[in-house]
Design a protein around this motif. Structure first.
Motif, short mmCIF file in Angstrom:
data_model
loop_
_atom_site.label_atom_id
_atom_site.label_comp_id
_atom_site.label_asym_id
_atom_site.label_seq_id
_atom_site.Cartn_x
_atom_site.Cartn_y
_atom_site.Cartn_z
N ASP A 130 40.84 55.50 42.88
CA ASP A 130 41.71 56.30 43.73
C ASP A 130 42.88 55.51 44.30
N GLU A 131 42.64 54.31 44.80
CA GLU A 131 43.71 53.55 45.46
C GLU A 131 44.77 53.08 44.47
N SER A 132 44.34 52.65 43.29
CA SER A 132 45.34 52.21 42.30
C SER A 132 46.12 53.41 41.76
N PHE A 133 45.44 54.52 41.56
CA PHE A 133 46.12 55.74 41.10
C PHE A 133 47.10 56.23 42.16
N ARG A 134 46.70 56.12 43.41
CA ARG A 134 47.55 56.51 44.53
C ARG A 134 48.83 55.68 44.56
N LEU A 135 48.70 54.39 44.35
CA LEU A 135 49.88 53.52 44.35
C LEU A 135 50.76 53.83 43.15
N PHE A 136 50.15 53.97 41.98
CA PHE A 136 50.91 54.26 40.76
C PHE A 136 51.73 55.53 40.93
N CYS A 137 51.11 56.61 41.37
CA CYS A 137 51.82 57.89 41.52
C CYS A 137 52.88 57.82 42.61
N ARG B 197 44.88 43.10 43.28
CA ARG B 197 44.22 43.08 44.59
C ARG B 197 43.33 44.30 44.77
N ILE B 198 43.85 45.47 44.41
CA ILE B 198 43.09 46.71 44.59
C ILE B 198 41.85 46.74 43.71
N HIS C 239 53.34 64.01 42.84
CA HIS C 239 52.73 64.40 44.11
C HIS C 239 51.60 65.41 43.87
N ALA C 240 51.80 66.31 42.89
CA ALA C 240 50.76 67.29 42.58
C ALA C 240 49.50 66.61 42.02
N LEU C 241 49.69 65.56 41.22
CA LEU C 241 48.54 64.83 40.69
C LEU C 241 47.76 64.17 41.83
N LEU C 242 48.48 63.65 42.82
CA LEU C 242 47.79 63.07 43.99
C LEU C 242 47.03 64.16 44.75
N LYS C 243 47.69 65.28 44.99
CA LYS C 243 47.06 66.38 45.73
C LYS C 243 45.81 66.87 45.03
N LYS C 244 45.86 66.90 43.70
CA LYS C 244 44.72 67.36 42.93
C LYS C 244 43.50 66.47 43.14
N ARG C 245 43.73 65.20 43.41
CA ARG C 245 42.65 64.25 43.68
C ARG C 245 42.33 64.14 45.17
N GLY C 246 43.01 64.94 46.00
CA GLY C 246 42.80 64.86 47.44
C GLY C 246 43.37 63.61 48.06
N LEU C 247 44.46 63.08 47.46
CA LEU C 247 45.06 61.84 47.92
C LEU C 247 46.44 62.08 48.50
N GLN C 248 46.83 61.21 49.42
CA GLN C 248 48.16 61.23 49.99
C GLN C 248 48.98 60.06 49.43
N PRO C 249 50.30 60.22 49.29
CA PRO C 249 51.13 59.09 48.82
C PRO C 249 51.11 57.95 49.83
N VAL C 250 51.37 56.76 49.34
CA VAL C 250 51.44 55.58 50.19
C VAL C 250 52.87 55.04 50.18
N PRO C 251 53.25 54.25 51.20
CA PRO C 251 54.58 53.63 51.18
C PRO C 251 54.73 52.74 49.94
N VAL C 252 55.90 52.77 49.34
CA VAL C 252 56.15 51.99 48.14
C VAL C 252 56.57 50.58 48.53
N PRO C 253 55.85 49.56 48.10
CA PRO C 253 56.26 48.18 48.41
C PRO C 253 57.66 47.92 47.85
N PRO C 254 58.55 47.32 48.64
CA PRO C 254 59.94 47.12 48.18
C PRO C 254 60.05 46.38 46.86
N GLU C 255 59.15 45.42 46.62
CA GLU C 255 59.23 44.64 45.39
C GLU C 255 58.83 45.43 44.15
#
Length: 261
Positions: free
Chosen positions: A15-22, A208-209, A69-85
């Motif tokens: 979930d966390e890696s998919f959340r970051l990817f999306c 890391r994740i 965003h819809a793919l995240l919602k489908k998994r019950g996930l919220q977007p995360v801040p995008v690391p600048p790098e």
């Protein structure tokens, strides 16, 4: 086994890696949508016929952002801040590739050379996007959760790439060939460097994740550096060559809608 399919499957399953990817993907697409929307409004009078195609391009990018965003919602996930790098579009702008946001925020018509800069930037970045989506389509086009989204985005990226080829060839025939070749080369050299840097940054966050070992991370980093070296020496040619696309007027129609979440 370290393959593109196995790596993305690992990212997809967590979930966390998919959340970051999306989140990263959605941010880039939304930025592209805004940029294309502004460019469509500022097209010079001599290129007004391009405005609907640029608008269509922007609408597609906005749609892709909604899909992620819809793919995240489908998994019950919220977007995360995008690391600048990991922010591909922002890093490209910082390297002076494409039209600067300050230029797009000003209500001054663009020039034909500005349009060429936009098209060359799109030609190079859409090459990358089309190749990445083709890889995902090959391995996950039939996936029950993401397959339909992957196929739709892949089709759109192919259309965007065809459109940039066609328009740059038209402008080459109009006498802008030397400037187009110079701009494409500069865009390609900057893009492959940014792609390397972003790939390394994304890999570090995923390591890391997902708890990758140091040896695995080092092996992946080596692969990223080798790809960069290849693209610097030979691979960038695919980003600067122009050829007549099989599909003409690829952005001549209305944008397609997003798949249901």
């Amino acid at each position: 086994m370290l393959s593109a399919k196995s790596l993305f499957q690992e990212i997809l399953d967590h979930d966390e890696s998919f959340r970051l990817f999306c989140s990263i993907a959605a941010r880039g697409e939304a930025q592209g949508g805004w940029e294309n929307g502004r460019i469509a409004r500022l097209v010079p009078e001599s290129e007004r016929a391009l405005a609907p195609k640029i608008s269509r391009h922007g609408a597609d990018e906005d749609k892709h952002g909604r899909i992620f965003h819809a793919l995240l919602k489908k998994r019950g996930l919220q977007p995360v801040p995008v690391p600048p790098e990991t922010d591909y579009t922002m890093l490209l702008e910082r390297r002076g590739i494409g039209l600067p946001h300050a230029r797009l925020k000003a209500d001054q018509p663009l020039t034909v050379r500005d349009i060429i800069v936009y098209l060359a930037h799109s030609r190079v970045t859409e090459q990358r996007a089309a190749e990445q989506m083709l890889m995902l389509r090959k391995h996950f086009g039939d996936h029950p959760d993401i397959g339909r989204a992957v196929r739709m985005i892949s089709d759109d990226e192919d259309d965007h790439l065809a459109y940039t080829h066609e328009e740059l060839l038209r402008l080459t025939a109009a006498g802008h060939g030397r400037f187009i070749r110079r701009t494409l080369r500069a865009c390609a050299l900057a893009e492959i460097r940014v792609h390397r840097d972003v790939s390394l940054a994304v890999m570090a966050h995923m390591a890391r994740i997902l708890g990758w070992s140091g040896a695995r991370s080092a092996l992946l980093a080596t692969g990223i550096h080798l790809l960069y070296a290849y693209e610097r020496l030979v691979g960038r040619r695919r980003m600067v060559t122009l050829r007549t696309p099989e599909r003409r007027d690829a952005l001549g129609g209305p944008a397609t809608t997003s798949p249901a979440a």
